[in-house]
Design an enzyme around this catalytic site. Structure first.
Site, short mmCIF file in Angstrom:
data_model
loop_
_atom_site.label_atom_id
_atom_site.label_comp_id
_atom_site.label_asym_id
_atom_site.label_seq_id
_atom_site.Cartn_x
_atom_site.Cartn_y
_atom_site.Cartn_z
N ASN A 1 0.82 -1.19 0.00
CA ASN A 1 0.00 0.00 0.00
C ASN A 1 0.87 1.26 0.00
O ASN A 1 2.09 1.19 -0.05
CB ASN A 1 -0.95 -0.02 1.21
CG ASN A 1 -2.26 0.67 0.92
OD1 ASN A 1 -2.31 1.69 0.24
ND2 ASN A 1 -3.33 0.10 1.44
N HIS B 1 21.66 0.32 12.83
CA HIS B 1 22.98 0.91 13.06
C HIS B 1 23.76 0.11 14.09
O HIS B 1 23.21 -0.38 15.07
CB HIS B 1 22.84 2.36 13.51
CG HIS B 1 22.33 3.25 12.43
ND1 HIS B 1 23.15 3.79 11.48
CD2 HIS B 1 21.08 3.66 12.14
CE1 HIS B 1 22.43 4.52 10.64
NE2 HIS B 1 21.17 4.45 11.02
N LYS C 1 10.90 -9.93 16.83
CA LYS C 1 11.14 -11.37 17.02
C LYS C 1 10.30 -12.15 16.02
O LYS C 1 9.32 -11.64 15.50
CB LYS C 1 10.76 -11.80 18.43
CG LYS C 1 11.65 -11.20 19.51
CD LYS C 1 11.23 -11.71 20.87
CE LYS C 1 12.13 -11.10 21.94
NZ LYS C 1 11.69 -11.47 23.29
N LYS D 1 -3.31 -13.68 19.95
CA LYS D 1 -4.02 -14.96 19.88
C LYS D 1 -3.60 -15.68 18.63
O LYS D 1 -2.90 -15.13 17.78
CB LYS D 1 -5.54 -14.78 19.95
CG LYS D 1 -6.17 -14.11 18.76
CD LYS D 1 -7.68 -14.02 18.95
CE LYS D 1 -8.34 -13.52 17.70
NZ LYS D 1 -9.81 -13.53 17.82
#
Length: 181
Positions: A80, A110, A161, A178
């Site tokens: 988008n 960095h 993560k 969930k």
């Protein structure tokens, strides 16, 4: 103007535009299939970088694909408005991924441990986004992340993560809210 005509014109424009861009870039932009890329989207390749577009990708106004010595691979992806994807190593986005407006995806950050002797100013790790993922508006995906099939990233999330298959994640940093059924 009818939507089909609009997309048809965009496909023809992209065939000419990317034919020229492919030659100028020395083959560093590899395009297979039809592309629906806005003329207001920017595609940049630096150094040893490479951009590979497979299937039919749709990239909207103001978006940036920047390969800074890295590789960006898209396969039938919708991106988008005003999204930024920058690769110094490798970013792979599989089929049927939908990316909302203002999303940022960076495979580097960095190097804050930089000594005067160090020449490496960035730490880089690959990103892989598997098929059927939806990434909400204003989300950020950072280096070293793998997002599993059918996952949903909530708007405004910061993904630092790995995200398992069928997970819905949100927040800063993103956590599992969930699991999808």
């Amino acid at each position: 103007m009818n939507r089909k005509w609009k997309y048809g014109i965009r496909i023809v424009e992209n065939m000419f535009r990317f034919g020229i861009l492919k030659k100028i870039s020395g083959g560093k932009i590899n395009i297979q299939g039809r592309q629906l890329i806005s003329r207001k989207a920017k595609i940049c390749v630096e150094g040893k970088g490479n951009i590979k577009l497979h299937g039919m990708n749709q990239i909207e106004d103001g978006s940036l694909l920047h390969s800074a010595n890295g590789i960006i691979e898209l396969n039938s992806t919708f991106i988008n408005r005003n999204c930024t994807i920058v690769a110094m190593k490798h970013i792979t986005i599989d089929r049927n991924v939908t990316i909302g407006p203002n999303v940022c995806i960076y495979d580097h950050d960095h190097n804050l441990d930089l000594n005067k002797q160090d020449k490496i100013h960035y730490k880089c790790k690959e990103i892989h986004i598997y098929e059927n993922v939806w990434i909400g508006a204003n989300a950020t995906v950072l280096k070293g992340v793998t997002i599993g099939k059918n996952a949903v990233i909530a708007a405004g999330a910061s993904v630092v993560k790995n995200v398992p298959e069928n997970a819905i994640v949100g927040g800063v940093p993103a956590k599992i809210i969930k699991m999808r059924k």
